[in-house]
Design an enzyme around this catalytic site. Structure first.
Site, PDB file in Angstrom:
ATOM      1  N   ASP A 133      30.333  43.199  44.955  1.00  0.00           N
ATOM      2  CA  ASP A 133      31.552  43.521  44.212  1.00  0.00           C
ATOM      3  C   ASP A 133      31.818  45.025  44.178  1.00  0.00           C
ATOM      4  O   ASP A 133      30.926  45.842  44.476  1.00  0.00           O
ATOM      5  CB  ASP A 133      31.414  42.958  42.788  1.00  0.00           C
ATOM      6  N   ASP A 157      40.964  37.421  41.955  1.00  0.00           N
ATOM      7  CA  ASP A 157      40.434  36.898  40.693  1.00  0.00           C
ATOM      8  C   ASP A 157      41.396  35.892  40.085  1.00  0.00           C
ATOM      9  O   ASP A 157      41.045  35.199  39.127  1.00  0.00           O
ATOM     10  CB  ASP A 157      40.215  38.044  39.689  1.00  0.00           C
TER      11      ASP A 157
HETATM   12  C1  GLA Z   1      35.002  41.091  39.370  1.00  0.00           C
HETATM   13  C2  GLA Z   1      35.010  39.922  40.328  1.00  0.00           C
HETATM   14  C3  GLA Z   1      34.811  38.646  39.584  1.00  0.00           C
HETATM   15  C4  GLA Z   1      33.507  38.695  38.810  1.00  0.00           C
HETATM   16  C5  GLA Z   1      33.501  39.907  37.891  1.00  0.00           C
HETATM   17  C6  GLA Z   1      32.161  40.101  37.245  1.00  0.00           C
HETATM   18  O1  GLA Z   1      36.116  41.102  38.558  1.00  0.00           O
HETATM   19  O2  GLA Z   1      36.201  39.903  41.062  1.00  0.00           O
HETATM   20  O3  GLA Z   1      34.805  37.550  40.467  1.00  0.00           O
HETATM   21  O4  GLA Z   1      32.446  38.753  39.714  1.00  0.00           O
HETATM   22  O5  GLA Z   1      33.818  41.101  38.610  1.00  0.00           O
HETATM   23  O6  GLA Z   1      32.136  41.227  36.434  1.00  0.00           O
END
Ligand code: GLA
Length: 731
Positions: free
Chosen positions: A480, A550
């Site tokens: 990430d 997301d």
């Molecule tokens: C980001 C990712 C999510 C999740 C969060 C965790 O927003 O896109 O899928 O993994 O971080 O903090």
């Protein structure tokens, strides 16, 4: 011969099976662009560089020339700054005199089979019989800069790639101000549209198409990543181009940092496309003898409209960009605990989810954010990559063993490039975060960005990841990246090299990714950046799949996945079924539809499976079976976008057609239904002369009938309903 050089006319012609690209060594050794488009037989296209004499005040090399030539009106192959071409420059070099005048002329060239690697950078690759390369060496005889332009043509798939290497051939340092990766001067851009993919968090790669106007239209990033806001992609297409007809040119940069992509239409109706590293915030000092390699740009032309363009990108990225064992291996169906638990979980909760998942046909548990350090919220812990045994009692080894015993793989979340202000790592090494002297450090999501240009930072991260990998059976990492770069200064660089930090960061990231994949070649990496904030071809070289957004709502995903599919194939798009009401937009959609939409990507779930009813579990079981049944068709088939959700925000439909046209899978989703509806969807990409049976209705019709009369949606469907039809050739 895919690449020819006509020495008499000094013309290079680069042909694929469907495209031609032609350039010429013109007066005074300047490279002139002549043509890019559909395959044509003629080589002598010098007539295309004809231009009537313009106003006498336009700069020329000499006043009395045999044939009129001005760099400002001719189609320049790789435009330079400060010597008479006033349109956007691909190259600008500050020489030791402190002046940015740059001017390159042809010196020599090489033509060979195959494709060279880009040192330390991701790029497409090709076998010797798949692609041919032209290298043209040019020189600025005053500054001593040696500029090599690389062109590779992929003969069958029709794509071209470009990159540029600049070497300081002088005995003085020089400073690169702009080194873009590709410049294309279209001789006729009248009646063209400009397409790009803009967005935001939860709204990535929204499709926008507008007429190409005089002046410059551009998209860019200076966030340190390719970004949610703009994808490093633009296209030009004819006004009348549709999904399946008309001219479409796509440009995509294999780079995960600051980029610029622009199209500039001049008053003569020509247009210059430029794509490469964003010159804003960039400069690079080259000592004598040193070289700089600009990232690769991919160029695609199709006369089969936007759909044709996308299919070329998809084939190229599936076959010649994604690497490693997961390139062709079926990806596991995963359950990710993020939306099920957020930070509130322990090993028993994860085990319960995994157990239910294993009973439904799901193949991998991904433990998301919150398993390490003091990470109970987004406020702390990044950088402290050791397991929090208060949450995961017995450690990672025990949890992975239990999950493996269910017949499931185990995956884990990392955000390696970041450090929380509240973390042991930041307290110990504040200088490892990007920062500039005396300036307050902007904070986002309670975290700072580590200086990936530093070898000691990369070593630390490698060791942390290695420690986790070596102590538990980890099959997958979700990598990430949740904030952009600000105050991008590095404590290790001299003042006159601070403008290199953004690019050095990206090179450092590539080096770390390569090191990890070399140490763990079977690891499946999934990229993520607050959803799809770094969905670009550079990432696909390391991770064959990327978390698309997301926003997991099925209806929002129609738009996001539609835009993403312009250049990225289904096999790269992370797509999960999540809970209802949806956590991002509070919409309720049927579980069927959530599955049908997520099926157009690398499939998975992101909800608390233990809370599903028996009926819902049965649906999940069926979806998992369907995923395997249609995997090859979706992941390796050709995409045909049939109805755009952007058209009137009422429907969306697409299909995947097998390469041999023996079957097709059609998905149809209602965004906004109505009464008295009868709806027909005209299919595309089938063999007109073969007959296909609709496996749902049993109806058998010729491919041409399905494509011209269409498939009839025989029922009244309501908002968010969807249907999937499998058509199989019967002869
Ligand atoms: C980001 C990712 C999510 C999740 C969060 C965790 O927003 O896109 O899928 O993994 O971080 O903090």
């Amino acid at each position: 011969m895919p690449i020819q050089f006509d020495s008499e006319r000094q013309i290079f012609k680069l042909d694929s099976q469907t495209t031609s690209y032609v350039l010429q060594i013109g007066q005074y050794g300047y490279l002139l662009h002549l043509y890019y488009g559909a395959l044509i037989p003629d080589t002598d296209l010098s007539y295309l560089s004809y231009t009537c004499t313009h106003a006498s005040q336009l700069p020329r090399v000499e006043m009395d020339q045999p044939v009129y030539f001005s760099k400002d009106v001719h189609r320049m192959e790789y435009s330079c700054n400060g010597c008479g071409d006033f349109r956007g420059s691909a190259l600008s070099i500050l020489r030791s005199t402190g002046t940015p005048d740059t001017d390159i002329q042809y010196v020599s060239h090489k033509i060979y089979a195959g494709k060279p690697k880009l040192p330390g950078q991701p790029a497409t690759y090709a076998a010797e019989d798949e692609a041919d390369t032209l290298e043209i060496l040019c020189k600025d005889h005053v500054s001593g800069a040696e500029v090599t332009l690389f062109y590779t043509v992929f003969s069958v798939c029709g794509a071209m790639t470009r990159h540029v290497v600049v070497r300081n051939g002088s005995d003085q340092p020089m400073e690169l101000q702009r080194v873009l990766s590709a410049c294309v001067d279209f001789h006729d851009a009248n009646d063209m549209d400009f397409i790009h993919l803009y967005g935001n968090w939860g709204k990535e790669r929204s499709f926008e198409r507008s007429p190409l106007l005089h002046g410059t239209q551009s998209v860019a990033s200076k966030r340190g990543c390719s970004s949610h806001a703009h994808n490093p992609f633009i296209a030009l297409c004819s006004h009348d181009a549709t999904e399946e007809s008309g001219d479409a040119y796509g440009f995509n940069l294999v780079y995960t940092g600051n980029f610029l992509a622009s199209a500039e239409m001049d008053s003569d109706g020509g247009a210059r496309v430029l794509i490469g590293i964003n010159p804003e915030g960039f400069s690079w000092r080259l000592e004598p003898g040193e070289s700089f390699c600009a990232p690769e740009a991919v160029m695609v032309y199709s006369n089969e409209g936007l759909g044709g363009m996308s299919r070329i990108f998809h084939r190229l990225y599936r076959n010649n960009l994604c690497r490693g064992p997961w390139k062709n291996k079926e990806r596991p169906i995963l359950i990710n605990n993020w939306e099920a638990t957020y930070f509130k979980f322990d090993e028993e909760k994860l085990y319960d989810i995994a157990k239910t998942a294993s009973e439904l046909g799901i193949e991998m548990l991904v433990m998301d954010d919150g398993w390490f350090g003091s990470r109970d919220s987004a406020r702390s812990g990044l950088g402290d990559w050791f397991v929090n045994e208060n949450k995961i009692k017995g450690g990672l080894g025990r949890l992975t063993e239990r999950v493996n015993a269910l017949g499931m793989k185990f995956g884990i979340w990392f955000e390696p490039e970041m450090v929380s202000r509240d973390s042991e790592l930041f307290r110990k090494h504040p200088e490892w975060a990007l920062q500039t002297p005396c300036r307050h450090m902007s904070i986002a999501r309670y975290q700072y960005v580590l200086d990936m240009s530093r070898p000691d930072v990369r070593d630390y991260l490698f060791d942390c990841i290695k420690n986790v990998m070596d102590n538990a059976n980890i099959a997958y990492i979700k990598w990430d990246f949740n904030r952009s770069l600000t105050e991008a200064g590095s404590a290790l660089l001299e003042a006159n090299r601070q403008q290199e930090v953004f690019h050095r960061y990206v090179l450092g990231l590539y080096e770390l990714l390569e090191r990890i994949l070399t140490a763990y070649p079977d690891l499946l990496l999934e990229g993520c950046a607050s959803g799809g904030g770094r969905f670009d071809p550079a990432w696909l070289y390391y991770s064959p799949q990327f978390w698309t957004s997301d926003d997991t709502d099925a209806i929002e995903r129609l738009y996001i996945q539609y835009g993403t599919s312009l250049c990225y194939p289904a096999s790269t798009m992370g797509a999960h079924v999540s809970a209802c009401p949806n956590h991002q937009v509070r919409r309720n959609t049927p579980l069927e539809t959530r599955g049908n939409v997520a099926m157009a990507g690398t499939f998975g779930y992101e909800l608390d499976l233990t809370k599903l009813t028996d009926e819902e579990k049965e649906t999940v079981r069926r979806q998992c079976t369907d995923y395997h049944k249609y995997y090859d068709l979706i992941h390796n088939g050709d995409l045909y976008r049939l109805i755009s959700p952007w058209k009137d925000h009422s429907r969306c439909a697409w299909s995947y057609v097998a390469a041999d046209k023996s079957e097709a899978l059609v998905t149809y989703v209602v965004i906004r239904g109505g009464v008295h509806e009868r709806y027909y969807v005209r299919l595309a990409g089938l063999d007109a002369d073969r007959r296909y049976r609709n496996e749902t209705t049993g109806q058998v019709l010729a491919g041409s009938t399905w494509m011209n009369a269409g498939i009839c949606i025989p029922e009244v469907l309501h908002d968010y309903d969807s249907r999937v039809y499998h058509l199989v050739a019967v002869d």
